[in-house]
Design a protein around this motif. Structure first.
Motif, PDB file in Angstrom:
ATOM      1  N   GLU A  39       0.831  -1.215   0.000  1.00 15.70           N
ATOM      2  CA  GLU A  39       0.000   0.000   0.000  1.00 15.70           C
ATOM      3  C   GLU A  39       0.861   1.260   0.000  1.00 15.70           C
ATOM      4  O   GLU A  39       0.564   2.223  -0.709  1.00 15.70           O
ATOM      5  CB  GLU A  39      -0.936   0.001   1.216  1.00 15.70           C
ATOM      6  CG  GLU A  39      -2.024  -1.042   1.146  1.00 15.70           C
ATOM      7  CD  GLU A  39      -2.803  -1.159   2.447  1.00 15.70           C
ATOM      8  OE1 GLU A  39      -2.478  -0.439   3.412  1.00 15.70           O
ATOM      9  OE2 GLU A  39      -3.735  -1.979   2.485  1.00 15.70           O
ATOM     10  N   GLU A  74       2.302   1.786  -3.423  1.00 12.62           N
ATOM     11  CA  GLU A  74       1.262   2.273  -4.337  1.00 12.62           C
ATOM     12  C   GLU A  74       0.989   3.759  -4.109  1.00 12.62           C
ATOM     13  O   GLU A  74       0.839   4.528  -5.072  1.00 12.62           O
ATOM     14  CB  GLU A  74      -0.014   1.456  -4.140  1.00 12.62           C
ATOM     15  CG  GLU A  74      -1.115   1.781  -5.111  1.00 12.62           C
ATOM     16  CD  GLU A  74      -0.773   1.412  -6.536  1.00 12.62           C
ATOM     17  OE1 GLU A  74      -1.327   2.068  -7.454  1.00 12.62           O
ATOM     18  OE2 GLU A  74       0.041   0.502  -6.758  1.00 12.62           O
ATOM     19  N   ARG A  75       0.946   4.208  -2.841  1.00 13.35           N
ATOM     20  CA  ARG A  75       0.750   5.631  -2.550  1.00 13.35           C
ATOM     21  C   ARG A  75       1.896   6.474  -3.100  1.00 13.35           C
ATOM     22  O   ARG A  75       1.669   7.527  -3.699  1.00 13.35           O
ATOM     23  CB  ARG A  75       0.634   5.850  -1.036  1.00 13.35           C
ATOM     24  CG  ARG A  75      -0.700   5.518  -0.460  1.00 13.35           C
ATOM     25  CD  ARG A  75      -0.906   6.116   0.932  1.00 13.35           C
ATOM     26  NE  ARG A  75       0.264   6.092   1.789  1.00 13.35           N
ATOM     27  CZ  ARG A  75       0.518   5.169   2.721  1.00 13.35           C
ATOM     28  NH1 ARG A  75      -0.343   4.180   2.905  1.00 13.35           N
ATOM     29  NH2 ARG A  75       1.592   5.225   3.476  1.00 13.35           N
ATOM     30  N   ARG A 129       3.874   5.705  -5.580  1.00 16.91           N
ATOM     31  CA  ARG A 129       3.793   5.694  -7.047  1.00 16.91           C
ATOM     32  C   ARG A 129       2.750   6.690  -7.547  1.00 16.91           C
ATOM     33  O   ARG A 129       2.996   7.442  -8.492  1.00 16.91           O
ATOM     34  CB  ARG A 129       3.457   4.287  -7.546  1.00 16.91           C
ATOM     35  CG  ARG A 129       3.501   4.153  -9.082  1.00 16.91           C
ATOM     36  CD  ARG A 129       3.043   2.792  -9.533  1.00 16.91           C
ATOM     37  NE  ARG A 129       1.679   2.486  -9.155  1.00 16.91           N
ATOM     38  CZ  ARG A 129       0.596   2.964  -9.780  1.00 16.91           C
ATOM     39  NH1 ARG A 129       0.717   3.766 -10.799  1.00 16.91           N
ATOM     40  NH2 ARG A 129      -0.610   2.628  -9.369  1.00 16.91           N
ATOM     41  N   LYS A 130       1.584   6.730  -6.885  1.00 18.00           N
ATOM     42  CA  LYS A 130       0.534   7.672  -7.284  1.00 18.00           C
ATOM     43  C   LYS A 130       0.984   9.115  -7.075  1.00 18.00           C
ATOM     44  O   LYS A 130       0.734   9.974  -7.925  1.00 18.00           O
ATOM     45  CB  LYS A 130      -0.753   7.403  -6.504  1.00 18.00           C
ATOM     46  CG  LYS A 130      -1.483   6.171  -6.974  1.00 18.00           C
ATOM     47  CD  LYS A 130      -2.754   5.962  -6.180  1.00 18.00           C
ATOM     48  CE  LYS A 130      -3.468   4.713  -6.649  1.00 18.00           C
ATOM     49  NZ  LYS A 130      -4.699   4.474  -5.894  1.00 18.00           N
ATOM     50  N   GLN A 131       1.650   9.392  -5.949  1.00 16.98           N
ATOM     51  CA  GLN A 131       2.136  10.751  -5.697  1.00 16.98           C
ATOM     52  C   GLN A 131       3.151  11.160  -6.761  1.00 16.98           C
ATOM     53  O   GLN A 131       3.120  12.289  -7.258  1.00 16.98           O
ATOM     54  CB  GLN A 131       2.784  10.847  -4.315  1.00 16.98           C
ATOM     55  CG  GLN A 131       1.795  10.794  -3.176  1.00 16.98           C
ATOM     56  CD  GLN A 131       2.495  10.776  -1.820  1.00 16.98           C
ATOM     57  OE1 GLN A 131       3.729  10.745  -1.738  1.00 16.98           O
ATOM     58  NE2 GLN A 131       1.697  10.778  -0.754  1.00 16.98           N
ATOM     59  N   ARG A 132       4.041  10.273  -7.126  1.00 10.53           N
ATOM     60  CA  ARG A 132       5.035  10.571  -8.144  1.00 10.53           C
ATOM     61  C   ARG A 132       4.374  10.838  -9.493  1.00 10.53           C
ATOM     62  O   ARG A 132       4.744  11.772 -10.213  1.00 10.53           O
ATOM     63  CB  ARG A 132       6.025   9.418  -8.252  1.00 10.53           C
ATOM     64  CG  ARG A 132       7.181   9.709  -9.183  1.00 10.53           C
ATOM     65  CD  ARG A 132       8.178   8.587  -9.232  1.00 10.53           C
ATOM     66  NE  ARG A 132       8.753   8.365  -7.919  1.00 10.53           N
ATOM     67  CZ  ARG A 132       9.082   7.179  -7.425  1.00 10.53           C
ATOM     68  NH1 ARG A 132       8.888   6.097  -8.153  1.00 10.53           N
ATOM     69  NH2 ARG A 132       9.602   7.074  -6.233  1.00 10.53           N
ATOM     70  N   GLU A 133       3.386  10.015  -9.855  1.00  7.30           N
ATOM     71  CA  GLU A 133       2.680  10.223 -11.119  1.00  7.30           C
ATOM     72  C   GLU A 133       1.942  11.557 -11.123  1.00  7.30           C
ATOM     73  O   GLU A 133       1.955  12.272 -12.128  1.00  7.30           O
ATOM     74  CB  GLU A 133       1.703   9.077 -11.366  1.00  7.30           C
ATOM     75  CG  GLU A 133       2.357   7.781 -11.766  1.00  7.30           C
ATOM     76  CD  GLU A 133       1.346   6.662 -11.956  1.00  7.30           C
ATOM     77  OE1 GLU A 133       0.133   6.886 -11.709  1.00  7.30           O
ATOM     78  OE2 GLU A 133       1.769   5.569 -12.344  1.00  7.30           O
ATOM     79  N   GLU A 134       1.295  11.898  -9.999  1.00  3.55           N
ATOM     80  CA  GLU A 134       0.586  13.176  -9.924  1.00  3.55           C
ATOM     81  C   GLU A 134       1.558  14.348 -10.036  1.00  3.55           C
ATOM     82  O   GLU A 134       1.275  15.344 -10.704  1.00  3.55           O
ATOM     83  CB  GLU A 134      -0.201  13.268  -8.615  1.00  3.55           C
ATOM     84  CG  GLU A 134      -1.405  12.355  -8.566  1.00  3.55           C
ATOM     85  CD  GLU A 134      -2.057  12.341  -7.198  1.00  3.55           C
ATOM     86  OE1 GLU A 134      -1.570  13.033  -6.277  1.00  3.55           O
ATOM     87  OE2 GLU A 134      -3.065  11.619  -7.047  1.00  3.55           O
ATOM     88  N   LYS A 135       2.710  14.242  -9.410  1.00  2.00           N
ATOM     89  CA  LYS A 135       3.714  15.300  -9.470  1.00  2.00           C
ATOM     90  C   LYS A 135       4.227  15.464 -10.902  1.00  2.00           C
ATOM     91  O   LYS A 135       4.360  16.585 -11.406  1.00  2.00           O
ATOM     92  CB  LYS A 135       4.874  14.976  -8.542  1.00  2.00           C
ATOM     93  CG  LYS A 135       5.852  16.128  -8.361  1.00  2.00           C
ATOM     94  CD  LYS A 135       7.021  15.739  -7.471  1.00  2.00           C
ATOM     95  CE  LYS A 135       6.558  15.573  -6.045  1.00  2.00           C
ATOM     96  NZ  LYS A 135       7.686  15.320  -5.110  1.00  2.00           N
TER      97      LYS A 135
END
Length: 76
Positions: free
Chosen positions: A55, A58-59, A61-67
């Protein structure tokens, strides 16, 4: 006297490595000592820890993609 000393030294030089090799390659010793120490240093993972780690990854990875998405939108 010198001959006896040389014989003793040569015997010691030959028996020490052979003895250490023999001791180190004992399967019972390996199982009892090395495997036990390994389990003490690195205990087996628990299922909850594994799930929390997944988890967290995954968090991140999502933060990096959003950035990256935010930076790409600002540059265009």
């Amino acid at each position: 006297m010198e001959v006896k000393l040389e014989v003793f030294r040569m015997t010691l030089y030959l028996t020490f490595p052979v003895t250490m090799f023999w001791i180190a390659n004992q399967a019972e010793w390996f199982e009892d000592y090395v495997i036990q120490c390994k389990r003490e240093l690195w205990p087996p993972e628990k299922e909850d820890q594994r799930r929390e780690l997944e988890e967290f990854k995954e968090r991140i990875r999502k933060q990096r993609e959003e950035k990256l998405l935010h930076a790409a939108q600002q540059s265009s």
